[in-house]
Design a protein around this motif. Structure first.
Motif, PDB file in Angstrom:
ATOM      1  N   LEU A 206      49.726  23.103  18.558  1.00  0.00           N
ATOM      2  CA  LEU A 206      48.503  23.388  17.800  1.00  0.00           C
ATOM      3  C   LEU A 206      47.270  22.712  18.384  1.00  0.00           C
ATOM      4  N   ALA A 207      47.439  21.924  19.427  1.00  0.00           N
ATOM      5  CA  ALA A 207      46.308  21.252  20.066  1.00  0.00           C
ATOM      6  C   ALA A 207      46.694  20.925  21.500  1.00  0.00           C
ATOM      7  N   GLU A 208      45.689  20.631  22.292  1.00  0.00           N
ATOM      8  CA  GLU A 208      45.919  20.184  23.660  1.00  0.00           C
ATOM      9  C   GLU A 208      45.524  18.729  23.768  1.00  0.00           C
ATOM     10  N   ALA A 209      46.255  17.990  24.567  1.00  0.00           N
ATOM     11  CA  ALA A 209      45.933  16.577  24.773  1.00  0.00           C
ATOM     12  C   ALA A 209      44.568  16.466  25.444  1.00  0.00           C
ATOM     13  N   SER A 210      43.782  15.514  24.966  1.00  0.00           N
ATOM     14  CA  SER A 210      42.477  15.261  25.582  1.00  0.00           C
ATOM     15  C   SER A 210      42.036  13.849  25.233  1.00  0.00           C
ATOM     16  N   ASN A 211      41.147  13.327  26.046  1.00  0.00           N
ATOM     17  CA  ASN A 211      40.582  12.012  25.737  1.00  0.00           C
ATOM     18  C   ASN A 211      39.806  12.056  24.424  1.00  0.00           C
ATOM     19  N   PHE A 212      39.178  13.199  24.126  1.00  0.00           N
ATOM     20  CA  PHE A 212      38.419  13.346  22.892  1.00  0.00           C
ATOM     21  C   PHE A 212      39.338  13.269  21.674  1.00  0.00           C
ATOM     22  N   LEU A 213      40.448  14.020  21.704  1.00  0.00           N
ATOM     23  CA  LEU A 213      41.396  13.986  20.590  1.00  0.00           C
ATOM     24  C   LEU A 213      41.975  12.585  20.426  1.00  0.00           C
ATOM     25  N   LEU A 214      42.339  11.959  21.535  1.00  0.00           N
ATOM     26  CA  LEU A 214      42.894  10.606  21.472  1.00  0.00           C
ATOM     27  C   LEU A 214      41.890   9.640  20.848  1.00  0.00           C
ATOM     28  N   ALA A 215      40.633   9.745  21.248  1.00  0.00           N
ATOM     29  CA  ALA A 215      39.596   8.871  20.683  1.00  0.00           C
ATOM     30  C   ALA A 215      39.418   9.126  19.188  1.00  0.00           C
ATOM     31  N   GLN A 216      39.461  10.386  18.772  1.00  0.00           N
ATOM     32  CA  GLN A 216      39.340  10.720  17.346  1.00  0.00           C
ATOM     33  C   GLN A 216      40.462  10.079  16.530  1.00  0.00           C
ATOM     34  N   LEU A 217      41.681  10.224  17.012  1.00  0.00           N
ATOM     35  CA  LEU A 217      42.829   9.689  16.276  1.00  0.00           C
ATOM     36  C   LEU A 217      42.793   8.164  16.252  1.00  0.00           C
ATOM     37  N   ARG A 218      42.454   7.557  17.378  1.00  0.00           N
ATOM     38  CA  ARG A 218      42.375   6.098  17.424  1.00  0.00           C
ATOM     39  C   ARG A 218      41.301   5.578  16.469  1.00  0.00           C
ATOM     40  N   ALA A 219      40.180   6.275  16.383  1.00  0.00           N
ATOM     41  CA  ALA A 219      39.094   5.848  15.495  1.00  0.00           C
ATOM     42  C   ALA A 219      39.492   6.010  14.028  1.00  0.00           C
ATOM     43  N   ARG A 220      40.336   6.984  13.751  1.00  0.00           N
ATOM     44  CA  ARG A 220      40.739   7.248  12.368  1.00  0.00           C
ATOM     45  C   ARG A 220      41.639   6.165  11.794  1.00  0.00           C
ATOM     46  N   ILE A 221      42.441   5.542  12.634  1.00  0.00           N
ATOM     47  CA  ILE A 221      43.453   4.601  12.144  1.00  0.00           C
ATOM     48  C   ILE A 221      42.842   3.464  11.333  1.00  0.00           C
ATOM     49  N   PRO A 222      41.903   2.676  11.866  1.00  0.00           N
ATOM     50  CA  PRO A 222      41.364   1.585  11.031  1.00  0.00           C
ATOM     51  C   PRO A 222      40.604   2.094   9.804  1.00  0.00           C
ATOM     52  N   MET A 223      39.945   3.252   9.918  1.00  0.00           N
ATOM     53  CA  MET A 223      39.236   3.814   8.763  1.00  0.00           C
ATOM     54  C   MET A 223      40.214   4.176   7.656  1.00  0.00           C
ATOM     55  N   GLU A 224      41.349   4.784   8.022  1.00  0.00           N
ATOM     56  CA  GLU A 224      42.344   5.176   7.022  1.00  0.00           C
ATOM     57  C   GLU A 224      43.021   3.951   6.416  1.00  0.00           C
ATOM     58  N   ILE A 225      43.241   2.929   7.208  1.00  0.00           N
ATOM     59  CA  ILE A 225      43.832   1.698   6.669  1.00  0.00           C
ATOM     60  C   ILE A 225      42.888   1.090   5.644  1.00  0.00           C
ATOM     61  N   GLU A 226      41.606   1.114   5.933  1.00  0.00           N
ATOM     62  CA  GLU A 226      40.617   0.596   4.985  1.00  0.00           C
ATOM     63  C   GLU A 226      40.622   1.406   3.687  1.00  0.00           C
ATOM     64  N   LYS A 227      40.948   2.714   3.791  1.00  0.00           N
ATOM     65  CA  LYS A 227      40.986   3.581   2.607  1.00  0.00           C
ATOM     66  C   LYS A 227      42.333   3.530   1.889  1.00  0.00           C
ATOM     67  N   GLY A 228      43.288   2.737   2.398  1.00  0.00           N
ATOM     68  CA  GLY A 228      44.525   2.568   1.653  1.00  0.00           C
ATOM     69  C   GLY A 228      45.823   2.901   2.354  1.00  0.00           C
ATOM     70  N   TRP A 229      45.760   3.317   3.604  1.00  0.00           N
ATOM     71  CA  TRP A 229      46.997   3.590   4.317  1.00  0.00           C
ATOM     72  C   TRP A 229      47.866   2.347   4.396  1.00  0.00           C
ATOM     73  N   SER A 230      49.158   2.533   4.251  1.00  0.00           N
ATOM     74  CA  SER A 230      50.166   1.577   4.689  1.00  0.00           C
ATOM     75  C   SER A 230      50.751   2.197   5.948  1.00  0.00           C
ATOM     76  N   LEU A 231      50.554   1.534   7.083  1.00  0.00           N
ATOM     77  CA  LEU A 231      50.926   2.108   8.377  1.00  0.00           C
ATOM     78  C   LEU A 231      52.155   1.399   8.932  1.00  0.00           C
ATOM     79  N   PHE A 232      53.127   2.207   9.329  1.00  0.00           N
ATOM     80  CA  PHE A 232      54.380   1.705   9.873  1.00  0.00           C
ATOM     81  C   PHE A 232      54.634   2.350  11.228  1.00  0.00           C
TER      82      PHE A 232
END
Length: 154
Positions: free
Chosen positions: A30-56
């Motif tokens: 459903l997607a192709e690997a790219s530096n842009f996608l990787l940067a988006q996902l990496r940026a999302r992680i701390p934001m989602e943790i701040e919003k309540g994610w428990s990450l394992f």
């Protein structure tokens, strides 16, 4: 071969978690690997943790094999992604069992409609389809599923 250990993620692993997430998502077709996608996902992680994610993570002797993000107060399984080289080894099932330990009575999740492999797997694991709706941020049609412990009212 020892099985990966499921444990809380550490902040120093967020970049690698983003890579596992991207590679697994790309493996759906459903997607192709790219530096842009990787940067988006990496940026999302701390934001989602701040919003309540428990990450394992599933840690295979220092190599990250999977990521699991739960929003425990909402009984929501937000993300479950297994690295392509670990797919087909029951790691997803172990992560789901781990989720059920943390959310023993009810779990809900969303899955992209075009990711048929994933939603069919959730159905085999006892999740019941509830509805479809467009995710405004991505434009993807999402399938909503719920699992309830046997004996709980539906």
């Amino acid at each position: 071969m020892p099985t990966p250990t499921i444990r809380p993620a550490r902040p120093d692993e967020y970049d690698e978690i983003g890579r596992v997430w991207m590679n697994s998502w790309v493996s759906t077709g459903l997607a192709e690997a790219s530096n842009f996608l990787l940067a988006q996902l990496r940026a999302r992680i701390p934001m989602e943790i701040e919003k309540g994610w428990s990450l394992f993570v599933a840690d295979d002797d220092g190599h990250l094999a999977a990521m699991l993000a739960l929003h425990l107060p909402d009984r929501y399984l937000d993300q479950l992604f297994v690295a392509p080289e670990y797919q087909g080894r029951n790691l997803g099932r172990r992560l789901l069992a781990f989720t059920r330990q943390h959310l023993p009575d009810e779990i809900w999740l969303r899955c992209v409609r075009e990711n048929e492999k994933a939603w069919r797997w959730y159905e085999r694991e006892g999740f019941v389809f509830e509805k479809e709706a467009v995710e405004p941020m991505t434009g993807f049609v999402m399938k909503y599923y719920r699992w309830k412990k046997e004996g709980n009212a539906r």
